[in-house]
Design a protein around this motif. Structure first.
Motif, PDB file in Angstrom:
ATOM      1  N   LYS A 106     -13.170 -32.164  26.141  1.00 32.31           N
ATOM      2  CA  LYS A 106     -12.657 -31.530  24.936  1.00 32.31           C
ATOM      3  C   LYS A 106     -13.031 -30.053  24.899  1.00 32.31           C
ATOM      4  O   LYS A 106     -14.189 -29.684  25.086  1.00 32.31           O
ATOM      5  CB  LYS A 106     -13.191 -32.254  23.702  1.00 32.31           C
ATOM      6  CG  LYS A 106     -12.664 -33.680  23.585  1.00 32.31           C
ATOM      7  CD  LYS A 106     -13.174 -34.368  22.336  1.00 32.31           C
ATOM      8  CE  LYS A 106     -12.598 -35.779  22.231  1.00 32.31           C
ATOM      9  NZ  LYS A 106     -13.093 -36.490  21.011  1.00 32.31           N
ATOM     10  N   TYR A 108     -13.006 -26.369  22.869  1.00 34.21           N
ATOM     11  CA  TYR A 108     -12.992 -25.687  21.570  1.00 34.21           C
ATOM     12  C   TYR A 108     -12.767 -24.205  21.842  1.00 34.21           C
ATOM     13  O   TYR A 108     -13.518 -23.579  22.596  1.00 34.21           O
ATOM     14  CB  TYR A 108     -14.308 -25.902  20.837  1.00 34.21           C
ATOM     15  CG  TYR A 108     -14.394 -25.257  19.479  1.00 34.21           C
ATOM     16  CD1 TYR A 108     -13.985 -25.941  18.341  1.00 34.21           C
ATOM     17  CD2 TYR A 108     -14.896 -23.966  19.331  1.00 34.21           C
ATOM     18  CE1 TYR A 108     -14.081 -25.356  17.074  1.00 34.21           C
ATOM     19  CE2 TYR A 108     -14.996 -23.369  18.078  1.00 34.21           C
ATOM     20  CZ  TYR A 108     -14.585 -24.070  16.963  1.00 34.21           C
ATOM     21  OH  TYR A 108     -14.668 -23.485  15.730  1.00 34.21           O
ATOM     22  N   THR A 136      -9.941 -29.653  20.725  1.00 34.84           N
ATOM     23  CA  THR A 136     -10.636 -30.123  19.544  1.00 34.84           C
ATOM     24  C   THR A 136     -10.875 -28.961  18.591  1.00 34.84           C
ATOM     25  O   THR A 136     -11.084 -27.820  19.020  1.00 34.84           O
ATOM     26  CB  THR A 136     -11.989 -30.779  19.886  1.00 34.84           C
ATOM     27  OG1 THR A 136     -12.613 -31.221  18.677  1.00 34.84           O
ATOM     28  CG2 THR A 136     -12.909 -29.815  20.607  1.00 34.84           C
ATOM     29  N   SER A 137     -10.834 -29.247  17.309  1.00 37.25           N
ATOM     30  CA  SER A 137     -11.159 -28.249  16.288  1.00 37.25           C
ATOM     31  C   SER A 137     -12.562 -28.488  15.733  1.00 37.25           C
ATOM     32  O   SER A 137     -12.991 -27.808  14.809  1.00 37.25           O
ATOM     33  CB  SER A 137     -10.133 -28.307  15.146  1.00 37.25           C
ATOM     34  OG  SER A 137     -10.103 -29.602  14.573  1.00 37.25           O
ATOM     35  N   ASN A 138     -13.268 -29.467  16.308  1.00 42.13           N
ATOM     36  CA  ASN A 138     -14.624 -29.810  15.878  1.00 42.13           C
ATOM     37  C   ASN A 138     -15.617 -29.301  16.907  1.00 42.13           C
ATOM     38  O   ASN A 138     -15.701 -29.817  18.026  1.00 42.13           O
ATOM     39  CB  ASN A 138     -14.760 -31.322  15.711  1.00 42.13           C
ATOM     40  CG  ASN A 138     -16.112 -31.726  15.152  1.00 42.13           C
ATOM     41  OD1 ASN A 138     -17.069 -30.959  15.166  1.00 42.13           O
ATOM     42  ND2 ASN A 138     -16.202 -32.962  14.661  1.00 42.13           N
ATOM     43  N   LEU A 139     -16.363 -28.284  16.535  1.00 47.56           N
ATOM     44  CA  LEU A 139     -17.305 -27.661  17.463  1.00 47.56           C
ATOM     45  C   LEU A 139     -18.327 -28.664  17.991  1.00 47.56           C
ATOM     46  O   LEU A 139     -18.729 -28.607  19.159  1.00 47.56           O
ATOM     47  CB  LEU A 139     -18.015 -26.500  16.764  1.00 47.56           C
ATOM     48  CG  LEU A 139     -18.966 -25.656  17.613  1.00 47.56           C
ATOM     49  CD1 LEU A 139     -18.202 -24.908  18.693  1.00 47.56           C
ATOM     50  CD2 LEU A 139     -19.735 -24.673  16.731  1.00 47.56           C
ATOM     51  N   GLN A 140     -18.757 -29.604  17.160  1.00 46.80           N
ATOM     52  CA  GLN A 140     -19.811 -30.541  17.534  1.00 46.80           C
ATOM     53  C   GLN A 140     -19.377 -31.502  18.635  1.00 46.80           C
ATOM     54  O   GLN A 140     -20.213 -32.001  19.395  1.00 46.80           O
ATOM     55  CB  GLN A 140     -20.259 -31.342  16.309  1.00 46.80           C
ATOM     56  CG  GLN A 140     -20.825 -30.491  15.187  1.00 46.80           C
ATOM     57  CD  GLN A 140     -22.078 -29.730  15.599  1.00 46.80           C
ATOM     58  OE1 GLN A 140     -22.892 -30.235  16.370  1.00 46.80           O
ATOM     59  NE2 GLN A 140     -22.230 -28.517  15.079  1.00 46.80           N
ATOM     60  N   GLU A 141     -18.083 -31.793  18.742  1.00 47.69           N
ATOM     61  CA  GLU A 141     -17.639 -32.748  19.748  1.00 47.69           C
ATOM     62  C   GLU A 141     -17.118 -32.084  21.015  1.00 47.69           C
ATOM     63  O   GLU A 141     -16.668 -32.752  21.940  1.00 47.69           O
ATOM     64  CB  GLU A 141     -16.558 -33.659  19.163  1.00 47.69           C
ATOM     65  CG  GLU A 141     -15.236 -32.982  18.872  1.00 47.69           C
ATOM     66  CD  GLU A 141     -14.192 -33.953  18.339  1.00 47.69           C
ATOM     67  OE1 GLU A 141     -14.581 -35.020  17.817  1.00 47.69           O
ATOM     68  OE2 GLU A 141     -12.987 -33.639  18.435  1.00 47.69           O
TER      69      GLU A 141
END
Length: 540
Positions: A106, A108, A136-141
């Motif tokens: 993924k 970012y 992904t738009s979720n930095l954590q993933e």
């Protein structure tokens, strides 16, 4: 949908031409006028010993009877549809084909800087997507974090350094059960700082310059082995013309189409020629192909696109551009005309190629050709050797022109530029900041005055979504690219009288302007409409 063209600041020796496609969709192309000039102005020995006057008359005669600008536009062929499966290049000998695949890692992406970087982000993602990476738009993933960076000013670079410190913490906290987090720097800062980025903090895994995005799958494969990887080589011909950018937001109401890369102007303050290389333009056919594909994403209500072009240089501005803007209802009545300074002496030191007087004459010419045109500009204060009188001349230019939109900055010297080697950054920082504040104050005063002339008018607005400050108001852009705020309310659809609707992103609506500030217009929505219907009625 608003469609924007993006390019570096560049002499406007190119002309924008909007053409109809087979459907009622609008397309465009830019053609370099220098192409024709180059073919007709090559210096050759005169075998007959003609005088220079005779040669000039002969050249003028051939020029008058030669092909016109419209001839080149008619000759611009539109590419046929290509097979959807991309050609796969052979992997380098030290990597297998499987190692070049993203394995659904993924990615970012964060974008900083100008509209060219927005377009570069879409190009980079298009390349990675074809290699099997996921977005992904979720930095954590994220498994890979890529920052598309800017080097135009020191503040822009400092923003990236600060962001890297934040990401260093995220990288350190990465659970051992997950694949290691990889961080990459893309774009101008990667090209400009190279070794410093790789060595500082020892946290960046990958560098890719503006011309190296095709190499991202290989660079990431090298990084997977635990090594750092970099490619910051500049190209003389890379335009990514065959890569269809993937829009970062499927619901976006606007898109950038890059028509050229690099810059040959060599303004003394500017780093762009050194981070993006020499100027080169995309083939017209590839631009038309990209616009056609964007056309398929146009609003379900209106099959036409509003077109706005950006980042010209105030030199050699072709009248053909003004004529098209005046004639075509789907071309925004807005021009970005970067002045940089109001002092001819400073403009000469900046190597801008025009004087204050020439700039003002161009402004008057544009306003005569396009009544009501919106103007935006860039200004740099505190350039090398700028005196208080030079500063006051810039203040007076802001008052004289009255821009709708302005981008004002204090000068920050960049290595490699001519100013770095030949000039002295001798304006104290506190003086730069004081002058900047004065310019901002004057700009806002004049912008408020010119924007106030819209009060009482009905304007066509492209809806972009909800206002950032209120979930009961909508926000959009008018023909001059000004932000317009209006209440989210049920209104009549002009194409279906009696039908009550709420405007959605991508819709065109008519808004009665009730108030104005230096940056924003406010009003109340009248109805939902189409570009064609609005152009058939006089808006007052």
């Amino acid at each position: 949908m608003r469609f924007r063209t993006a390019g570096a600041m560049h002499p406007l020796q190119r002309v924008f031409r909007a053409q109809r496609l087979s459907a009622p969709l609008t397309s465009m192309c830019w053609v370099l006028l220098r192409t024709f000039r180059a073919h007709n102005s090559t210096s050759c020995p005169d075998p007959e010993g003609k005088s220079s006057e005779g040669v000039q008359k002969d050249f003028s005669s051939r020029l008058a009877t030669g092909p016109s600008f419209q001839h080149f536009l008619r000759s611009a062929s539109v590419p046929q549809e290509k097979p959807s499966s991309p050609e796969v290049e052979d992997p380098p000998p030290y990597l297998s084909g499987d190692e070049l695949l993203g394995r659904q890692r993924k990615v970012y992406l964060e974008t900083y800087g100008c509209q060219m970087n927005v377009n570069d982000t879409e190009i980079a993602w298009s390349i990675l997507q074809k290699s099997g990476y996921l977005r992904t738009s979720n930095l954590q993933e994220a498994d890979v974090i890529l920052l598309v960076t800017c080097s135009i000013r020191e503040k822009a670079e400092q923003t990236i350094w600060n962001r890297l410190h934040q990401l260093k913490v995220l990288k350190a906290k990465r659970p051992r059960s997950r694949v290691p987090l990889r961080i990459g720097i893309l774009g101008c800062m990667a090209e400009r700082l190279k070794g410093e980025i790789l060595n500082r903090e020892k946290m960046v895994d990958l560098l890719a310059g503006p011309d190296a995005y095709r190499d991202l799958p290989r660079l990431l494969a090298v990084v997977e082995s635990g090594q750092q990887a970099a490619n910051v080589l500049l190209s003389l011909d890379e335009t990514y013309a065959d890569i269809m950018p993937v829009q970062t937001s499927p619901s976006a109401t606007s898109a950038f189409v890059s028509i050229m890369r690099g810059c040959d102007n060599m303004c003394s303050y500017c780093i762009v020629p050194f981070t993006r290389g020499r100027e080169r333009s995309r083939p017209v056919a590839s631009i038309l192909d990209e616009v056609r594909k964007l056309s398929e994403q146009v609003s379900r209500i209106d099959p036409e696109m509003r077109i706005r072009f950006t980042s010209p240089h105030p030199k050699d501005f072709p009248d053909e551009v003004l004529q098209l803007i005046r004639e075509r209802h789907n071309i925004c009545k807005q021009i970005h005309l970067p002045a940089q300074s109001g002092s001819s002496r400073v403009l000469e030191a900046m190597r801008r190629g025009y004087s204050r007087e020439a700039y003002v004459a161009l402004v008057h010419h544009i306003r005569e050709a396009i009544p009501g045109v919106g103007l935006s500009s860039d200004f740099i204060t505190g350039f090398c050797g700028e005196t208080e009188d030079d500063h006051l001349q810039t203040v007076s230019l802001l008052r004289e022109v009255q821009y709708n939109t302005g981008f004002l900055f204090a000068y920050s010297m960049r290595q490699k530029t001519r100013a770095y080697h030949r000039l002295k950054d001798d304006v104290p920082e506190e003086v730069k900041l004081r002058r900047l504040e004065e310019l901002i104050t004057v700009f806002r005063e004049e912008a408020s005055k010119v924007n106030a002339t819209s009060v009482g008018c009905t304007q066509l607005v492209l809806v972009e979504g909800f206002s950032k400050r209120s979930n009961t108001d909508l926000c959009g852009r008018n023909d001059a690219n000004l932000k317009v705020i209006f209440p989210d309310a049920e209104v009549e659809d002009i194409t279906d009288p009696g039908l009550k609707v709420r405007a959605q992103p991508g819709d065109y609506v008519l808004v009665k302007i009730t108030s104005a500030s230096s940056q924003t217009l406010k009003g109340h929505i009248l109805c939902r409409t189409t570009m064609k219907d609005s152009s058939m009625n006089c808006l007052t």
